[in-house]
Each structure stands twice: as structure tokens, then as C-alpha cells.
Design a protein around this motif. Structure first.
Motif, PDB file in Angstrom:
ATOM      1  N   ASP A  56       0.745  -1.568   0.546  1.00  0.00           N
ATOM      2  CA  ASP A  56       0.119  -0.259  -0.222  1.00  0.00           C
ATOM      3  C   ASP A  56       0.294   1.375   0.190  1.00  0.00           C
ATOM      4  OD1 ASP A  56      -1.992  -1.539   0.007  1.00  0.00           O
ATOM      5  OD2 ASP A  56      -2.736  -0.916   1.478  1.00  0.00           O
ATOM      6  N   ILE A  57       1.884   0.571   0.823  1.00  0.00           N
ATOM      7  CA  ILE A  57       2.884   2.778   0.068  1.00  0.00           C
ATOM      8  C   ILE A  57       3.295   2.434  -1.130  1.00  0.00           C
ATOM      9  CG2 ILE A  57       5.059   2.959   1.547  1.00  0.00           C
ATOM     10  CD1 ILE A  57       4.261   2.421   3.949  1.00  0.00           C
ATOM     11  N   ASP A  58       3.927   1.264  -1.109  1.00  0.00           N
ATOM     12  CA  ASP A  58       4.579   1.360  -2.688  1.00  0.00           C
ATOM     13  C   ASP A  58       3.662   2.142  -3.479  1.00  0.00           C
ATOM     14  OD1 ASP A  58       6.709   0.969  -1.691  1.00  0.00           O
ATOM     15  OD2 ASP A  58       6.680  -1.302  -2.432  1.00  0.00           O
ATOM     16  N   SER A  59       2.219   1.527  -3.826  1.00  0.00           N
ATOM     17  CA  SER A  59       0.742   2.330  -4.230  1.00  0.00           C
ATOM     18  C   SER A  59       1.399   3.908  -4.295  1.00  0.00           C
ATOM     19  CB  SER A  59      -0.318   1.662  -4.114  1.00  0.00           C
ATOM     20  OG  SER A  59      -0.335   0.094  -4.477  1.00  0.00           O
ATOM     21  N   ILE A  60       0.875   3.980  -3.209  1.00  0.00           N
ATOM     22  CA  ILE A  60       1.037   5.518  -3.363  1.00  0.00           C
ATOM     23  C   ILE A  60       2.120   6.003  -2.952  1.00  0.00           C
ATOM     24  CG2 ILE A  60       0.957   6.763  -1.366  1.00  0.00           C
ATOM     25  CD1 ILE A  60      -1.453   5.577   0.395  1.00  0.00           C
ATOM     26  N   LEU A  61       2.890   5.883  -3.215  1.00  0.00           N
ATOM     27  CA  LEU A  61       4.112   6.238  -3.930  1.00  0.00           C
ATOM     28  C   LEU A  61       4.287   6.597  -4.840  1.00  0.00           C
ATOM     29  CD1 LEU A  61       7.342   6.985  -2.771  1.00  0.00           C
ATOM     30  CD2 LEU A  61       7.992   4.963  -3.374  1.00  0.00           C
ATOM     31  N   TYR A  62       4.370   5.428  -5.706  1.00  0.00           N
ATOM     32  CA  TYR A  62       4.111   5.215  -7.323  1.00  0.00           C
ATOM     33  C   TYR A  62       3.578   6.469  -7.831  1.00  0.00           C
ATOM     34  CZ  TYR A  62       7.328   0.967  -6.659  1.00  0.00           C
ATOM     35  OH  TYR A  62       8.093   0.564  -6.384  1.00  0.00           O
ATOM     36  N   ALA A  63       2.111   6.504  -7.449  1.00  0.00           N
ATOM     37  CA  ALA A  63       1.277   7.490  -7.494  1.00  0.00           C
ATOM     38  C   ALA A  63       1.395   8.563  -7.451  1.00  0.00           C
ATOM     39  CB  ALA A  63      -0.202   6.652  -7.409  1.00  0.00           C
ATOM     40  N   VAL A  67       4.496   7.816 -11.359  1.00  0.00           N
ATOM     41  CA  VAL A  67       5.824   5.902 -12.033  1.00  0.00           C
ATOM     42  C   VAL A  67       4.864   4.902 -12.006  1.00  0.00           C
ATOM     43  CG1 VAL A  67       7.741   7.689 -11.843  1.00  0.00           C
ATOM     44  CG2 VAL A  67       6.735   5.601 -10.367  1.00  0.00           C
ATOM     45  N   ASN A  68       3.682   5.103 -11.646  1.00  0.00           N
ATOM     46  CA  ASN A  68       2.742   3.683 -11.211  1.00  0.00           C
ATOM     47  C   ASN A  68       2.106   3.199 -13.110  1.00  0.00           C
ATOM     48  OD1 ASN A  68       1.118   6.421 -11.272  1.00  0.00           O
ATOM     49  ND2 ASN A  68      -0.503   5.375 -10.647  1.00  0.00           N
ATOM     50  N   ASP A  69       1.785   2.033 -12.643  1.00  0.00           N
ATOM     51  CA  ASP A  69       1.418   1.687 -13.946  1.00  0.00           C
ATOM     52  C   ASP A  69      -0.124   2.058 -13.665  1.00  0.00           C
ATOM     53  OD1 ASP A  69       0.433  -0.076 -16.066  1.00  0.00           O
ATOM     54  OD2 ASP A  69       2.167  -1.577 -15.995  1.00  0.00           O
ATOM     55  N   GLY A  73      -3.072  -0.991 -13.140  1.00  0.00           N
ATOM     56  CA  GLY A  73      -3.315  -0.780 -11.065  1.00  0.00           C
ATOM     57  C   GLY A  73      -2.482  -1.192 -10.373  1.00  0.00           C
ATOM     58  N   TRP A  74      -1.160  -1.799 -10.200  1.00  0.00           N
ATOM     59  CA  TRP A  74      -0.295  -1.701  -9.298  1.00  0.00           C
ATOM     60  C   TRP A  74       1.497  -1.786 -10.281  1.00  0.00           C
ATOM     61  CZ3 TRP A  74       2.496  -6.102 -10.125  1.00  0.00           C
ATOM     62  CH2 TRP A  74       1.997  -7.427 -11.087  1.00  0.00           C
ATOM     63  N   GLY A  75       2.100  -1.479  -9.402  1.00  0.00           N
ATOM     64  CA  GLY A  75       3.998  -1.648  -9.380  1.00  0.00           C
ATOM     65  C   GLY A  75       3.779  -0.440 -10.532  1.00  0.00           C
ATOM     66  N   ARG A  76       5.002  -0.364 -11.131  1.00  0.00           N
ATOM     67  CA  ARG A  76       5.677   0.295 -11.745  1.00  0.00           C
ATOM     68  C   ARG A  76       5.438   0.435 -12.934  1.00  0.00           C
ATOM     69  NH1 ARG A  76      10.330   2.661  -9.271  1.00  0.00           N
ATOM     70  NH2 ARG A  76      10.809   3.762 -11.239  1.00  0.00           N
ATOM     71  N   VAL A 123      12.435   5.110   6.476  1.00  0.00           N
ATOM     72  CA  VAL A 123      12.393   4.217   4.674  1.00  0.00           C
ATOM     73  C   VAL A 123      11.289   4.505   4.710  1.00  0.00           C
ATOM     74  CG1 VAL A 123      11.937   2.459   3.740  1.00  0.00           C
ATOM     75  CG2 VAL A 123      13.471   2.027   6.279  1.00  0.00           C
ATOM     76  N   ALA A 124       9.991   5.162   5.014  1.00  0.00           N
ATOM     77  CA  ALA A 124       9.366   5.645   3.953  1.00  0.00           C
ATOM     78  C   ALA A 124       9.694   7.035   3.326  1.00  0.00           C
ATOM     79  CB  ALA A 124       7.693   5.459   4.690  1.00  0.00           C
TER      80      ALA A 124
END
Ligand code: GDP
Ligand code: CA
Length: 324
Positions: A56-63, A67-69, A73-76, A123-124
Motif C-alpha cells: 500500500d505504501i508503494d502504491s501511494i508512493l508510485y502514484a 511512475v505507477n502502472d 493498476g499496480w507496480g511501476r 525508510v518511507a
């Protein structure tokens, strides 16, 4: 209320959380307001092939970084799977769980810093330095409190296995976060809530995204004591989940898949709950009296986050419900 731009805290999960976070960022930038603090669910986190995943942190970070896909709907965006193929050839990890190469870069960076002794909160913050995010990302807690699903036969599996491998098709009877009773909110979470003018609950999964955040000791009480309004957005529109499988999660804890039932689950701050206002969709306008009966003020608004403008309009409606 409403004279100076609001300081905003958002509680969020991954996909619904990140779409809403983009809207909140846009709505606040237009008001020249401070960057929001996003308190993010870490119940989805898991150790896999030696690295720590925080989906969930990565989804928000990438969005937020853009740089989100967006198609998948998930990942880079533009990720490849060379390392994943090697892991599968070794029989390592989970064959039904894809780790993209760029995504693995994030996990390796995170795991390295964790091994160096940094907290997940630090880390976040380090992961957030790479891009101008326009928001502060905080994990709900630094403790490892991964969500486990209890099945009817009494067996347990990690939430990620249940969600990704079994697509939530195995009937759950309960969700547990072992260790959460002894966990503390991450550094900055309680302060952000205490100093906020508005707390927003994203239209995230009430059971496995918002639920774990509220179960971290101290967070629910902090929301009840928050100086400004607490406003939630329904993830249920017209009796259906918009994306994902939140209905299965709600059924497991005996809550109907309806905007009014989720308002009842969160409860009214006027009673023993956490909400002052609850945004429901135009399709659910007839549920307004049922929400009011819970002691929560129902606000009817368009809830579909179809694009950036719709997400920003939804965030504006939520801020307006809080008096801003
Ligand atoms: P996850 O962690 O990736 O499962 O994502 P979240 O928990 O943040 O959000 C999942 C929930 O978002 C789903 O249960 C949906 O009901 C809700 N959702 C997704 N898109 C929309 C939307 O456009 N509008 C609203 N109101 N809810 C949405
Ligand atoms: Ca999630």
C-alpha cells in the motif's frame, strides 16, 4: 473554520487510497495548503524472497510520483520481469506473485535500510526523497503486524496469499493482525492528527486497509480527539465495491456491502465511533437517512474517481464537508 488553508491527514490503503491521495494533493495545492500527511496501511506487508514488501505504501508512493502502472493498476510503469523469472526458476518466492524488476529495486533499497537499522517510518521518508510527492507518507506503525486471514476450517494464511493467489475466493471468518495490540503508531502519526484541521478516511477497504490503521492502539482515540472534523468517503457505491473484493471482507465481519453499513461500522464521533460526516454516492442518496440515524452527517457527492479531475472534485467535497 475555513479561514486559513487546512492541515489535512488522510488514512489510506493502496489503490483507492492512492487515487484519493492524488485528489487531496490537487485540492490542497489549489488552496495553497500545507502538504497532507498520509497514514498508510501496512497490514498488506510481507517478507518474500528476503525482501520486505509494503504494497500500500508503494502504491501511494508510485502514484504520487507519477511512475505507477495505471493500466495494470499496480507496480511501476514499464516494468520488466527478468529477476522474477530467475526467482521462479530457482523455485523461490511465490509463483503466483509477480515482482517487477523496478519494483524489486524499491524492495531491495527498503530492506537494505531496514537491515541498517532504520525504522519503516525513516525508510518511507527516504523513499519519498526521490520525487517531489507533495505529501508526507507515514506507515501506520513501525511494528510488523501483517494481516492474516482465518478460514472456516480454522487454518490461517497471509493476507497476500489469500488476496492474490486465491482472489479472496476462500471464505474468511476473520482477519487478524498478530502483535497489533502491542504496536504503537509510527512517529508523527498522533502528532499529525492532533495538529490537523481535517482528517479524511479514503474510500479504501474498510476491513483490511482502514481497519488495521484504526486497530493500532492510540489511533482510534486520536481520531476521536481530533480538533477538526473527521470525514470519510464511502468505498461502496450502489451496494457494490468499485474495485477489488472488499465485499468478501465485509461479509466476513458481518457487515453489509452498503454505504450505510460501512458508516455504521466506523460509527459516529458523537457516539463511540470516529466519523462526523460520510460522503455517499448520488446512487445511494436514499441511504442518507440511515447514515444520519447512525449519528453521522450524510453528504451526497459524486464518488467515482474516474480521472484526476474527479478525484480532486471528490477531495474538494470532503474538505467542504469539514468546513473548508
Ligand atoms: P487496496 O489496498 O489496493 O485494496 O486499495 P484500498 O483499500 O485503498 O481501496 C480499495 C477500495 O477502494 C475498494 O474496496 C473500492 O471499493 C474502493 N474504490 C476504488 N475505486 C473507487 C472509486 O473510484 N470511488 C470510490 N468511492 N471507491 C473506490
Ligand atoms: Ca492493500
Amino acid at each position: 473554520m475555513g479561514s486559513s488553508p487546512p492541515r489535512v491527514v488522510v488514512l489510506a490503503g493502496g489503490v483507492g487510497g492512492s487515487r484519493f491521495a492524488l485528489g487531496v494533493r490537487a485540492a490542497l495545492q489549489r488552496r495553497s495548503a500545507p502538504e497532507p500527511t498520509l497514514v498508510v496501511n501496512t497490514g498488506d506487508d510481507v517478507w518474500l524472497s528476503g525482501v520486505r514488501l509494503q504494497p500500500d505504501i508503494d502504491s501511494i508512493l508510485y502514484a504520487l510520483a507519477g511512475v505507477n502502472d495505471t493500466a495494470r493498476g499496480w507496480g511501476r510503469e514499464g516494468d520488466t520481469e527478468r529477476v522474477n523469472h530467475e526467482l521462479q526458476a530457482w523455485g523461490a518466492g511465490w509463483p503466483w506473485f509477480t515482482l517487477g524488476d523496478l519494483d524489486l529495486g524499491t524492495h531491495l533499497a527498503r530492506t537494505g535500510w531496514l537491515r541498517d537499522g532504520l525504522t519503516p517510518t525513516r525508510v518511507a521518508a527516504k523513499l519519498s526523497e526521490r520525487w517531489p510527492l507533495g505529501a508526507r507518507i507515514l506507515p501506520m506503525t513501525d511494528a510488523e503486524v501483517d494481516t492474516w486471514v482465518v478460514l472456516a476450517d480454522g487454518s490461517r494464511m497471509h493476507f497476500q496469499e489469500w488476496w492474490t493467489r486465491h482472489r479472496a475466493h476462500l471464505e474468511p471468518v476473520a482477519f487478524e493482525n498478530p502483535g497489533i495490540d502491542a504496536a504503537s503508531p509510527a512517529t508523527g502519526v498522533l502528532e499529525a492528527i492532533a495538529e490537523s484541521d481535517v482528517v479524511l478516511l479514503a474510500p479504501s477497504n474498510p476491513v483490511v486497509s482502514i481497519g488495521p490503521i484504526l486497530d493500532v492502539p492510540g489511533i482510534r482515540d486520536a481520531l476521536r480527539a481530533a480538533p477538526g472534523a473527521v470525514v470519510g468517503v464511502s468505498p461502496i457505491i450502489g451496494g457494490k465495491v468499485v474495485r477489488g473484493m472488499a465485499d468478501v471482507c465485509l461479509s466476513a465481519i458481518g457487515v453489509d456491502t452498503s454505504a450505510a453499513a460501512v458508516a455504521g461500522l466506523y460509527g459516529a464521533r458523537a457516539g463511540s465511533g470516529i466519523l462526523d460526516s460520510w460522503l455517499i454516492a448520488e446512487e445511494d442518496a436514499d441511504l442518507a437517512s440511515a447514515v444520519d440515524a447512525v449519528g453521522v452527517r450524510a453528504v451526497v457527492a459524486p464518488l467515482w474517481m474516474t480521472d484526476a479531475a474527479a478525484s480532486a472534485a471528490l477531495a474538494n467535497a470532503a474538505l467542504a464537508a469539514a468546513g473548508f
